[in-house]
Design a protein around this motif. Structure first.
Motif, PDB file in Angstrom:
ATOM      1  N   THR A  86      31.988  18.898  33.286  1.00 56.70           N
ATOM      2  CA  THR A  86      32.955  19.958  32.970  1.00 56.70           C
ATOM      3  C   THR A  86      32.279  21.041  32.151  1.00 56.70           C
ATOM      4  O   THR A  86      31.497  20.757  31.253  1.00 56.70           O
ATOM      5  N   VAL A  87      32.605  22.273  32.478  1.00 60.67           N
ATOM      6  CA  VAL A  87      32.085  23.418  31.732  1.00 60.67           C
ATOM      7  C   VAL A  87      33.274  24.216  31.217  1.00 60.67           C
ATOM      8  O   VAL A  87      34.324  24.265  31.862  1.00 60.67           O
ATOM      9  N   ARG A  88      33.101  24.791  30.045  1.00 56.24           N
ATOM     10  CA  ARG A  88      34.165  25.636  29.484  1.00 56.24           C
ATOM     11  C   ARG A  88      33.682  27.079  29.460  1.00 56.24           C
ATOM     12  O   ARG A  88      32.607  27.377  28.946  1.00 56.24           O
ATOM     13  N   LEU A  89      34.501  27.949  30.009  1.00 54.35           N
ATOM     14  CA  LEU A  89      34.255  29.383  29.958  1.00 54.35           C
ATOM     15  C   LEU A  89      34.887  29.876  28.655  1.00 54.35           C
ATOM     16  O   LEU A  89      36.100  29.943  28.532  1.00 54.35           O
ATOM     17  N   PHE A  90      34.048  30.161  27.666  1.00 56.43           N
ATOM     18  CA  PHE A  90      34.540  30.545  26.343  1.00 56.43           C
ATOM     19  C   PHE A  90      34.922  32.020  26.284  1.00 56.43           C
ATOM     20  O   PHE A  90      35.915  32.380  25.662  1.00 56.43           O
ATOM     21  N   GLN A  91      34.123  32.866  26.882  1.00 60.35           N
ATOM     22  CA  GLN A  91      34.379  34.307  26.861  1.00 60.35           C
ATOM     23  C   GLN A  91      34.070  34.866  28.240  1.00 60.35           C
ATOM     24  O   GLN A  91      33.077  34.475  28.868  1.00 60.35           O
ATOM     25  N   PHE A  92      34.910  35.791  28.689  1.00 60.15           N
ATOM     26  CA  PHE A  92      34.682  36.473  29.958  1.00 60.15           C
ATOM     27  C   PHE A  92      35.321  37.844  29.813  1.00 60.15           C
ATOM     28  O   PHE A  92      36.552  37.957  29.711  1.00 60.15           O
ATOM     29  N   HIS A  93      34.502  38.868  29.748  1.00 64.60           N
ATOM     30  CA  HIS A  93      35.019  40.214  29.515  1.00 64.60           C
ATOM     31  C   HIS A  93      34.305  41.236  30.387  1.00 64.60           C
ATOM     32  O   HIS A  93      33.098  41.145  30.597  1.00 64.60           O
ATOM     33  N   VAL A  94      35.075  42.211  30.844  1.00 64.59           N
ATOM     34  CA  VAL A  94      34.534  43.377  31.539  1.00 64.59           C
ATOM     35  C   VAL A  94      34.963  44.591  30.741  1.00 64.59           C
ATOM     36  O   VAL A  94      36.115  44.680  30.292  1.00 64.59           O
ATOM     37  N   ASP A  95      34.051  45.514  30.548  1.00 59.63           N
ATOM     38  CA  ASP A  95      34.375  46.748  29.847  1.00 59.63           C
ATOM     39  C   ASP A  95      35.535  47.412  30.578  1.00 59.63           C
ATOM     40  O   ASP A  95      35.475  47.605  31.803  1.00 59.63           O
ATOM     41  N   PRO A  96      36.616  47.748  29.876  1.00 55.32           N
ATOM     42  CA  PRO A  96      37.774  48.344  30.548  1.00 55.32           C
ATOM     43  C   PRO A  96      37.450  49.575  31.388  1.00 55.32           C
ATOM     44  O   PRO A  96      38.128  49.837  32.384  1.00 55.32           O
ATOM     45  N   GLU A  97      36.421  50.312  31.022  1.00 56.16           N
ATOM     46  CA  GLU A  97      36.029  51.478  31.829  1.00 56.16           C
ATOM     47  C   GLU A  97      35.504  51.083  33.201  1.00 56.16           C
ATOM     48  O   GLU A  97      35.367  51.933  34.080  1.00 56.16           O
ATOM     49  N   HIS A  98      35.215  49.799  33.404  1.00 60.16           N
ATOM     50  CA  HIS A  98      34.644  49.329  34.669  1.00 60.16           C
ATOM     51  C   HIS A  98      35.574  48.387  35.422  1.00 60.16           C
ATOM     52  O   HIS A  98      35.146  47.747  36.385  1.00 60.16           O
ATOM     53  N   TRP A  99      36.819  48.286  34.986  1.00 54.34           N
ATOM     54  CA  TRP A  99      37.781  47.461  35.702  1.00 54.34           C
ATOM     55  C   TRP A  99      37.981  48.002  37.116  1.00 54.34           C
ATOM     56  O   TRP A  99      37.922  49.205  37.360  1.00 54.34           O
ATOM     57  N   GLY A 100      38.217  47.080  38.037  1.00 55.81           N
ATOM     58  CA  GLY A 100      38.517  47.465  39.411  1.00 55.81           C
ATOM     59  C   GLY A 100      37.308  47.838  40.241  1.00 55.81           C
ATOM     60  O   GLY A 100      37.461  48.340  41.344  1.00 55.81           O
ATOM     61  N   ARG A 101      36.124  47.575  39.732  1.00 52.29           N
ATOM     62  CA  ARG A 101      34.894  47.932  40.455  1.00 52.29           C
ATOM     63  C   ARG A 101      34.109  46.718  40.940  1.00 52.29           C
ATOM     64  O   ARG A 101      32.965  46.843  41.351  1.00 52.29           O
ATOM     65  N   GLY A 102      34.704  45.518  40.832  1.00 52.87           N
ATOM     66  CA  GLY A 102      34.036  44.315  41.308  1.00 52.87           C
ATOM     67  C   GLY A 102      33.117  43.656  40.292  1.00 52.87           C
ATOM     68  O   GLY A 102      32.467  42.663  40.616  1.00 52.87           O
ATOM     69  N   VAL A 103      33.061  44.174  39.081  1.00 47.55           N
ATOM     70  CA  VAL A 103      32.182  43.605  38.053  1.00 47.55           C
ATOM     71  C   VAL A 103      32.593  42.171  37.732  1.00 47.55           C
ATOM     72  O   VAL A 103      31.773  41.255  37.710  1.00 47.55           O
ATOM     73  N   GLY A 104      33.878  41.968  37.475  1.00 46.84           N
ATOM     74  CA  GLY A 104      34.363  40.632  37.125  1.00 46.84           C
ATOM     75  C   GLY A 104      34.181  39.632  38.248  1.00 46.84           C
ATOM     76  O   GLY A 104      33.774  38.496  38.020  1.00 46.84           O
ATOM     77  N   THR A 105      34.458  40.055  39.465  1.00 49.17           N
ATOM     78  CA  THR A 105      34.301  39.165  40.616  1.00 49.17           C
ATOM     79  C   THR A 105      32.847  38.759  40.794  1.00 49.17           C
ATOM     80  O   THR A 105      32.537  37.594  41.033  1.00 49.17           O
ATOM     81  N   ALA A 106      31.933  39.713  40.660  1.00 47.77           N
ATOM     82  CA  ALA A 106      30.500  39.403  40.781  1.00 47.77           C
ATOM     83  C   ALA A 106      30.043  38.492  39.655  1.00 47.77           C
ATOM     84  O   ALA A 106      29.271  37.547  39.870  1.00 47.77           O
ATOM     85  N   LEU A 107      30.526  38.745  38.443  1.00 45.86           N
ATOM     86  CA  LEU A 107      30.154  37.907  37.299  1.00 45.86           C
ATOM     87  C   LEU A 107      30.699  36.496  37.474  1.00 45.86           C
ATOM     88  O   LEU A 107      29.996  35.515  37.208  1.00 45.86           O
ATOM     89  N   HIS A 108      31.930  36.378  37.927  1.00 44.73           N
ATOM     90  CA  HIS A 108      32.510  35.051  38.164  1.00 44.73           C
ATOM     91  C   HIS A 108      31.700  34.298  39.215  1.00 44.73           C
ATOM     92  O   HIS A 108      31.411  33.108  39.051  1.00 44.73           O
TER      93      HIS A 108
END
Length: 167
Positions: A86-108
């Motif tokens: 088991t792994v715990r994801l402690f922090q996961f953040h995308v700069d709000p200026e970059h929301w909706g550009r696929g940054v979070g999906t690529a990071l995930h």
């Protein structure tokens, strides 16, 4: 250790110790979006916390870099009290200026790749109850409420679980 993931405009890699201040600033910008009255001042020394996370031999801190700027970050490890798979994801953040550009999906996707390489079967996280945007993001990626960890009365976090193998 994660290999750098490169596209023409994006690199996903391990955070360097010298980048801790940039990570703290991004963390604050992202968290500020779901605290309508401003970030709570709970006495946490976020610079020290991030420096510790970056330095932990059993932890991982990944970042997304676009045009030389860190625009996303993820911190994860297996907690001492958890099963080895088991792994715990402690922090996961995308700069709000970059929301909706696929940054979070690529990071995930980079996180999941690392979890699979490390033999993890399950990932867990908690998300602030007021952070509806993050909850929707995690749901789209297959995270579900953690049946083993329902929220307690008065808790401001929801606990989610993800099957790393996708089954």
């Amino acid at each position: 250790m994660i290999r750098d993931r490169v596209t023409p405009s994006r690199v996903i890699r391990t955070v360097l110790p010298a980048e801790a201040e940039h990570i703290v600033a991004l963390h604050a910008r992202a968290r500020a979006t779901y605290y309508p009255d401003g970030l709570p001042q709970d006495g946490t020394d976020w610079l020290a916390a991030w420096q510790s996370a970056i330095a932990r031999p059993d932890g991982h801190v990944l970042c997304v870099v676009e045009q030389g700027r860190i625009v996303g970050l993820a911190s994860f490890r297996t907690p001492e009290s958890a099963a080895a798979d088991t792994v715990r994801l402690f922090q996961f953040h995308v700069d709000p200026e970059h929301w909706g550009r696929g940054v979070g999906t690529a990071l995930h996707a980079a996180c999941v790749e690392e979890w699979k390489a490390d033999g993890k079967l399950t990932a867990v996280l908690d998300v602030h109850a007021d952070n509806r945007r993050a909850q929707a993001f995690y749901a789209r990626l297959g995270w579900i409420p953690d049946p083993e960890n329902p929220p307690a009365d008065g808790d401001h976090h929801l606990f989610l679980r993800f099957c790393v193998t996708g089954e």
